[in-house]
Motif scaffolding. Structure first.
Motif, short mmCIF file in Angstrom:
data_model
loop_
_atom_site.label_atom_id
_atom_site.label_comp_id
_atom_site.label_asym_id
_atom_site.label_seq_id
_atom_site.Cartn_x
_atom_site.Cartn_y
_atom_site.Cartn_z
N UNK A 26 0.79 -1.23 0.00
CA UNK A 26 0.00 0.00 0.00
C UNK A 26 0.82 1.27 0.00
N UNK A 27 2.10 1.18 -0.29
CA UNK A 27 2.92 2.39 -0.39
C UNK A 27 2.45 3.26 -1.56
N UNK A 28 2.51 4.57 -1.38
CA UNK A 28 2.10 5.51 -2.42
C UNK A 28 3.07 6.68 -2.44
N UNK A 29 3.57 7.01 -3.62
CA UNK A 29 4.49 8.13 -3.80
C UNK A 29 4.00 8.98 -4.96
N UNK A 30 3.90 10.28 -4.74
CA UNK A 30 3.46 11.20 -5.78
C UNK A 30 4.54 12.24 -6.04
N UNK A 31 4.72 12.59 -7.30
CA UNK A 31 5.68 13.62 -7.69
C UNK A 31 5.02 14.66 -8.56
N UNK A 32 5.46 15.89 -8.39
CA UNK A 32 4.99 17.00 -9.18
C UNK A 32 6.00 17.25 -10.30
N UNK A 33 5.54 17.38 -11.53
CA UNK A 33 6.42 17.53 -12.68
C UNK A 33 6.33 18.96 -13.23
N UNK A 34 7.51 19.54 -13.45
CA UNK A 34 7.60 20.88 -14.02
C UNK A 34 8.38 20.82 -15.32
N UNK A 35 7.89 21.50 -16.33
CA UNK A 35 8.58 21.62 -17.60
C UNK A 35 8.94 23.09 -17.76
N UNK A 36 10.22 23.41 -17.53
CA UNK A 36 10.62 24.81 -17.48
C UNK A 36 9.91 25.49 -16.31
N UNK A 37 9.19 26.57 -16.60
CA UNK A 37 8.46 27.29 -15.56
C UNK A 37 7.03 26.79 -15.38
N UNK A 38 6.62 25.84 -16.20
CA UNK A 38 5.25 25.36 -16.17
C UNK A 38 5.06 24.21 -15.18
N UNK A 39 3.95 24.25 -14.45
CA UNK A 39 3.53 23.10 -13.65
C UNK A 39 2.88 22.13 -14.62
N UNK A 43 3.02 12.46 -11.37
CA UNK A 43 3.33 11.05 -11.55
C UNK A 43 3.11 10.36 -10.21
N UNK A 44 2.48 9.19 -10.24
CA UNK A 44 2.15 8.48 -9.00
C UNK A 44 2.57 7.02 -9.10
N UNK A 45 3.08 6.50 -7.98
CA UNK A 45 3.49 5.10 -7.88
C UNK A 45 2.83 4.47 -6.67
N UNK A 46 2.16 3.35 -6.87
CA UNK A 46 1.53 2.64 -5.75
C UNK A 46 1.92 1.16 -5.80
N UNK A 47 1.90 0.52 -4.64
CA UNK A 47 2.27 -0.90 -4.57
C UNK A 47 1.20 -1.70 -3.84
N UNK A 48 1.14 -2.98 -4.18
CA UNK A 48 0.22 -3.90 -3.52
C UNK A 48 0.81 -5.30 -3.57
N UNK A 49 0.84 -5.97 -2.44
CA UNK A 49 1.32 -7.35 -2.41
C UNK A 49 0.23 -8.27 -2.95
N UNK A 50 0.62 -9.17 -3.86
CA UNK A 50 -0.35 -10.04 -4.51
C UNK A 50 0.35 -11.33 -4.93
N UNK A 51 -0.32 -12.12 -5.74
CA UNK A 51 0.31 -13.30 -6.34
C UNK A 51 0.10 -13.24 -7.85
N UNK A 52 1.03 -13.82 -8.57
CA UNK A 52 0.93 -13.92 -10.02
C UNK A 52 1.28 -15.36 -10.39
N UNK A 247 2.45 5.38 3.66
CA UNK A 247 2.76 3.98 3.96
C UNK A 247 4.17 3.57 3.55
N UNK A 248 5.14 4.48 3.72
CA UNK A 248 6.54 4.13 3.51
C UNK A 248 7.00 3.26 4.68
N UNK A 249 7.75 2.20 4.40
CA UNK A 249 8.05 1.20 5.42
C UNK A 249 8.86 1.76 6.58
#
Length: 256
Positions: A26-39, A43-52, A247-249
């Motif tokens: 359930x970790x979640x990390x969000x980043x704000x992206x700027x291109x030059x002076x523009x907002x 970008x978002x990253x989330x995790x979940x333990x599962x099986x494959x 939810x960073x460990x």
């Protein structure tokens, strides 16, 4: 502006084969992206333990989107998914489903690390079917390689470390080299935190001004979460900075 968020994903995700045990469910990390002076976007990253296929995996979902004025003239809605074997750190299944202006792509990749092959399926154009492609040992996708990097110990990421890697992007293998060049007390919206400064070597000309026109910073602790990325592009500059985390460990040690 085309593929700005894709570039961010290319630069921040790296190689390997090792057990992943420092990423919380359930970790979640969000980043704000700027291109030059523009907002420009988020970008978002989330995790979940599962099986494959009955085997423990870490499911990682990465999304990117333009915002504000940038979205008005160039709309981006990108989705990346990866199922990572938690025992080996290697990807089993990878999805890249992107919408960038008029550009569309939806590719799925199934990895077979036992015989170093992968199966690439074009979901956007089903008539193209699937094809088997020869791969290399320890190949990573754009998400799994970053979580492998994060799984490394402080000793493995000490200053001076150089890591060579092969990352599967779209329908092509890209060689990267990653260098840990130093430590730095980095200022963020949450305060100042000790960080590792890392420079990936990338192909110049197609996207970047220089062979080493990219720098990123990750927390200098057991989490190794992304804090900041800067890239000098062939046209303009890109910056992505941490905007939120949950939810960073391990506790992050910010100082005011």
């Amino acid at each position: 502006m085309k593929k700005i968020l894709t570039l961010f994903a290319v630069l921040i995700f790296f190689l390997g084969s090792a057990q992943i045990d420092n990423i919380a469910d359930g970790e979640s990390i969000s980043l704000r992206i700027h291109y030059g002076f523009l907002n420009a976007g988020t970008a978002n990253l989330t995790t979940k333990k599962t099986t494959y296929k009955g085997i423990p995996h870490l499911y990682v979902k990465g999304t990117g989107a333009t915002t504000g004025a940038v979205k008005a003239f160039f709309k981006v809605e990108d989705l990346y998914e990866s199922f990572i074997n938690t025992a080996t750190g290697l990807p089993s299944f990878y999805v890249r489903n992107v919408r960038e202006g008029s550009y569309r792509q939806h590719l799925e990749t199934a990895f077979n690390h036992d015989n170093n092959t992968l199966i690439l399926t074009d979901k956007k154009t089903p008539a193209n079917g699937s094809k088997v492609i020869k791969s290399v040992k320890g190949v990573q996708d754009m998400l799994s390689c970053f979580y492998y990097l994060r799984s490394k110990s402080s000793e493995e990421l000490k200053v001076g470390t150089i890591i060579n890697m092969n990352v599967w992007i779209d329908d092509e293998m890209f060689p990267f080299q990653l260098k840990v060049t130093g430590t730095e007390n980095l200022k963020t919206k949450f305060g100042t935190i000790s960080s590792l400064k890392i420079i990936p070597s990338v192909k110049s000309g197609r996207v970047f001004k220089e062979k080493e026109g990219v720098t990123m910073w990750v927390s200098n602790d057991a989490n190794h979460i992304p804090l900041l990325l800067k890239a000098e592009l062939a046209v303009g500059s890109l910056k992505a900075s941490i905007d939120d985390y949950k939810n960073v460990k391990y506790p992050l040690k910010f100082t005011k």
